[in-house]
Design a protein around this motif. Structure first.
Motif, short mmCIF file in Angstrom:
data_model
loop_
_atom_site.label_atom_id
_atom_site.label_comp_id
_atom_site.label_asym_id
_atom_site.label_seq_id
_atom_site.Cartn_x
_atom_site.Cartn_y
_atom_site.Cartn_z
N ILE A 132 -11.76 -7.81 5.10
CA ILE A 132 -10.90 -8.95 5.45
C ILE A 132 -11.62 -9.82 6.48
O ILE A 132 -11.59 -11.06 6.40
N LYS A 133 -12.27 -9.20 7.44
CA LYS A 133 -13.02 -9.95 8.46
C LYS A 133 -14.11 -10.82 7.82
O LYS A 133 -14.28 -12.00 8.19
N GLU A 135 -13.56 -4.14 -1.81
CA GLU A 135 -13.98 -5.43 -2.36
C GLU A 135 -13.23 -5.75 -3.65
O GLU A 135 -12.77 -6.89 -3.85
N LEU A 136 -13.10 -4.78 -4.52
CA LEU A 136 -12.37 -5.00 -5.76
C LEU A 136 -10.90 -5.26 -5.48
O LEU A 136 -10.28 -6.13 -6.11
N PHE A 137 -10.33 -4.54 -4.54
CA PHE A 137 -8.93 -4.76 -4.17
C PHE A 137 -8.71 -6.21 -3.73
O PHE A 137 -7.77 -6.87 -4.19
N LEU A 138 -9.57 -6.72 -2.87
CA LEU A 138 -9.41 -8.09 -2.38
C LEU A 138 -9.77 -9.13 -3.44
O LEU A 138 -9.33 -10.28 -3.36
N GLU A 139 -10.55 -8.73 -4.43
CA GLU A 139 -10.81 -9.63 -5.55
C GLU A 139 -9.55 -9.75 -6.42
O GLU A 139 -9.25 -10.84 -6.93
N ARG A 140 -8.82 -8.67 -6.56
CA ARG A 140 -7.57 -8.69 -7.35
C ARG A 140 -6.42 -9.36 -6.59
O ARG A 140 -5.55 -9.97 -7.19
N HIS A 141 -6.43 -9.21 -5.28
CA HIS A 141 -5.34 -9.74 -4.45
C HIS A 141 -5.93 -10.75 -3.48
O HIS A 141 -6.15 -10.47 -2.30
N PRO A 168 -6.44 -14.11 -1.13
CA PRO A 168 -5.61 -14.85 -0.18
C PRO A 168 -5.19 -16.21 -0.77
O PRO A 168 -5.92 -16.74 -1.63
N PRO A 169 -4.02 -16.69 -0.33
CA PRO A 169 -3.15 -16.11 0.70
C PRO A 169 -2.40 -14.90 0.15
O PRO A 169 -1.85 -14.96 -0.96
N VAL A 170 -2.38 -13.82 0.93
CA VAL A 170 -1.81 -12.57 0.45
C VAL A 170 -1.06 -11.87 1.58
O VAL A 170 -1.47 -11.94 2.74
N LEU A 171 0.02 -11.22 1.22
CA LEU A 171 0.77 -10.37 2.14
C LEU A 171 0.49 -8.92 1.75
O LEU A 171 0.80 -8.51 0.63
N ILE A 172 -0.15 -8.18 2.66
CA ILE A 172 -0.48 -6.77 2.42
C ILE A 172 0.45 -5.92 3.26
O ILE A 172 0.39 -5.95 4.49
N ASP A 173 1.30 -5.17 2.58
CA ASP A 173 2.32 -4.34 3.26
C ASP A 173 1.75 -2.96 3.58
O ASP A 173 1.06 -2.37 2.75
N GLU A 174 2.07 -2.46 4.77
CA GLU A 174 1.66 -1.11 5.23
C GLU A 174 0.14 -0.97 5.30
O GLU A 174 -0.46 -0.06 4.75
N ILE A 175 -0.46 -1.89 6.03
CA ILE A 175 -1.92 -1.95 6.11
C ILE A 175 -2.51 -0.68 6.73
O ILE A 175 -3.68 -0.34 6.49
N GLN A 176 -1.72 0.07 7.49
CA GLN A 176 -2.26 1.26 8.16
C GLN A 176 -2.74 2.33 7.18
O GLN A 176 -3.52 3.20 7.55
N LEU A 199 0.82 -1.21 0.00
CA LEU A 199 0.00 0.00 0.00
C LEU A 199 0.85 1.26 0.00
O LEU A 199 0.31 2.37 0.05
N ASP A 200 2.16 1.11 -0.07
CA ASP A 200 3.05 2.24 -0.33
C ASP A 200 2.84 2.76 -1.76
O ASP A 200 3.15 3.91 -2.06
N ILE A 201 2.37 1.89 -2.65
CA ILE A 201 2.14 2.27 -4.05
C ILE A 201 0.80 3.00 -4.14
O ILE A 201 -0.25 2.43 -3.78
N PRO A 202 0.80 4.25 -4.58
CA PRO A 202 -0.44 5.05 -4.56
C PRO A 202 -1.61 4.39 -5.27
O PRO A 202 -2.75 4.45 -4.79
N ARG A 203 -1.36 3.76 -6.41
CA ARG A 203 -2.47 3.14 -7.15
C ARG A 203 -3.16 2.06 -6.32
O ARG A 203 -4.39 2.02 -6.22
N ASP A 204 -2.37 1.20 -5.69
CA ASP A 204 -2.95 0.13 -4.88
C ASP A 204 -3.58 0.68 -3.60
O ASP A 204 -4.63 0.18 -3.15
N ARG A 205 -2.95 1.69 -3.02
CA ARG A 205 -3.51 2.28 -1.81
C ARG A 205 -4.87 2.92 -2.09
O ARG A 205 -5.82 2.75 -1.32
N ASN A 206 -4.98 3.64 -3.19
CA ASN A 206 -6.24 4.29 -3.53
C ASN A 206 -7.35 3.27 -3.79
O ASN A 206 -8.49 3.47 -3.37
N LEU A 207 -7.00 2.20 -4.47
CA LEU A 207 -8.00 1.17 -4.73
C LEU A 207 -8.46 0.53 -3.42
O LEU A 207 -9.66 0.29 -3.22
N ALA A 208 -7.52 0.25 -2.52
CA ALA A 208 -7.86 -0.36 -1.24
C ALA A 208 -8.80 0.53 -0.42
O ALA A 208 -9.71 0.04 0.26
N LYS A 209 -8.60 1.83 -0.52
CA LYS A 209 -9.41 2.77 0.26
C LYS A 209 -10.77 3.01 -0.39
O LYS A 209 -11.79 3.11 0.30
#
Length: 402
Positions: free
Chosen positions: A88-89, A63-69, A71-79, A49-59
């Protein structure tokens, strides 16, 4: 960069896969992502999520973000995208598989609250600090107690060698490239910390004032915390000093050691001691330009104690343990640097920058008898080259063997 085996790995592998989600926290640049990518299976996806494109999509569209990524997935900088956590829950509750989500985060101020509230009962939380002396020496042994055995000191870790390690600090990038410019690395680290952690979270408006406070705190490592004195030297209000220090603690740069109280008496101090967790950062903030000037300077004793304390702490954290650490000090200025309580036994520890401490180094250990608990083997951690008895109840332990 050559991978350095992290002692947290053993505990992580034993317990990490019991949880559908894992959160690895710790200060910026201590190697969290490198560690997780090293121990992860090939099928695990990775996204930062340091990458602006991925961070913006996640925010904007979790749902679309988690469809693209998936599990099992490592999400960096979740904050940077707490909006992901409720989704995720939902996925965890639907699939109920271990190891679905591995999460990292450098900022612990709001992130820990968001994650624990959203994923309560579903997430295992691990903490990583900088490289330990044991990791740099390729040793993985049990958590520190004076009753343990300790290795002899290698030739490279004489007084000068140990202070070079203290001055260099514990960040993997510096360990991988000892010739890297010390000031350039730490100057860049501080700028990144201020701009990306402190400012983004809206905790601090005046970054110059915060930096001044950071330097004042570094000058007090290994010493009793006095908020009034700290606030005065940093030119901030006492309330601001308390807020700023809470940020340093939450971001993993500083910790407080509380005094030991079995029975609260009027003759004992109630102020905690402050420790920086990376001595290289502390040396940079207090303007020590080389290991030699640091070793000969006014802070040599305090920063030696700081390094020893951090190494002892890492030996527990890397084993997944939360130690009961304290110090002892009364109003007669009698002090014991560290008291470890385990299974109802108190283990006193002194940390001395000396190659030949006398029996007086352990003379205050008997003060702990007032608490009515068993007193275990004591230790004086110092610059000896091999472990040896000091008294029947205390032994000398080489600092470089921690």
């Amino acid at each position: 960069m050559q991978y350095i085996h992290r002692n947290l790995e053993d505990f992580f592998k034993k317990s990490g896969m019991h949880y559908p989600a894992i959160l690895l926290t710790g200060p910026r640049q201590v190697g969290k992502t490198t560690f997780l990518r090293h121990v992860s299976e090939e099928s695990r996806n990775y996204v930062s999520l340091d990458i602006p494109r991925d961070r913006n999509l996640a925010k904007e569209d979790p749902e679309l973000f988690l469809e693209r990524h998936k599990p099992p997935v490592l999400i960096d900088e979740i904050q940077y995208a707490p909006e992901l956590l409720p989704f995720i829950k939902v996925l965890i509750d639907k699939e109920q598989k271990p190891g679905m989500f591995w999460l990292t985060g450098s900022q612990q101020f709001q992130m820990m609250r968001n994650v624990t509230e959203s994923l309560a009962g579903r997430v295992g939380i691990f903490e990583m600090l900088g490289l330990s002396n044991r990791e740099l020496e390729h040793r993985n042994v049990e958590p520190f107690l004076p009753i343990n055995d300790f290795p002899d000191v290698p030739e490279k870790l004489d007084l000068q060698g140990l202070y070079r390690r203290i001055w260099q600090g514990s960040f993997p990038k510096l360990a991988d490239d000892p010739e890297m410019d010390h000031d350039l690395f730490y100057g860049s680290y501080i700028n990144t910390y201020l701009e990306r952690d402190v400012r983004i979270l809206g905790q601090v408006g005046d970054l110059q004032r915060f930096f001044r406070f950071l330097r004042a705190a570094a000058a007090r490592t290994g010493q009793l915390l006095n908020y009034s004195d700290l606030a005065r030297d940093a030119d901030v209000a006492v309330g601001t000093a308390k807020n700023y220090l809470s940020i340093l603690i939450a971001s993993g740069l500083v910790t407080l050691l509380e005094p030991y109280f079995a029975n609260r008496t009027k003759r004992m101090t109630q102020a905690p001691k402050l420790y920086f967790l990376d001595t290289g950062l502390c040396a940079y903030l207090t303007d020590w330009s080389s290991p030699e000037t640091l070793e000969a300077g006014a802070m040599a004793g305090h920063i030696f104690e700081t390094w020893c304390f951090a190494e002892i702490l890492k030996s527990y954290r890397n084993s997944g343990k939360r130690p009961a650490f304290y110090f002892y000090r009364d109003f007669d200025q009698v002090e014991i640097d560290l008291v470890i309580e385990q299974d109802g036994v108190l283990y006193p520890v002194e940390m001395k920058k000396s190659s030949d401490p006398g029996r007086d180094a352990a003379k205050h250990f008997s003060k702990l008898e007032k608490f009515g608990k068993k007193i275990g083997m004591g230790a004086v951690v110092c610059m000896v080259r091999e472990s040896s008895p000091l008294t029947r109840e205390c032994k000398l332990i080489p600092a470089a063997g921690l």
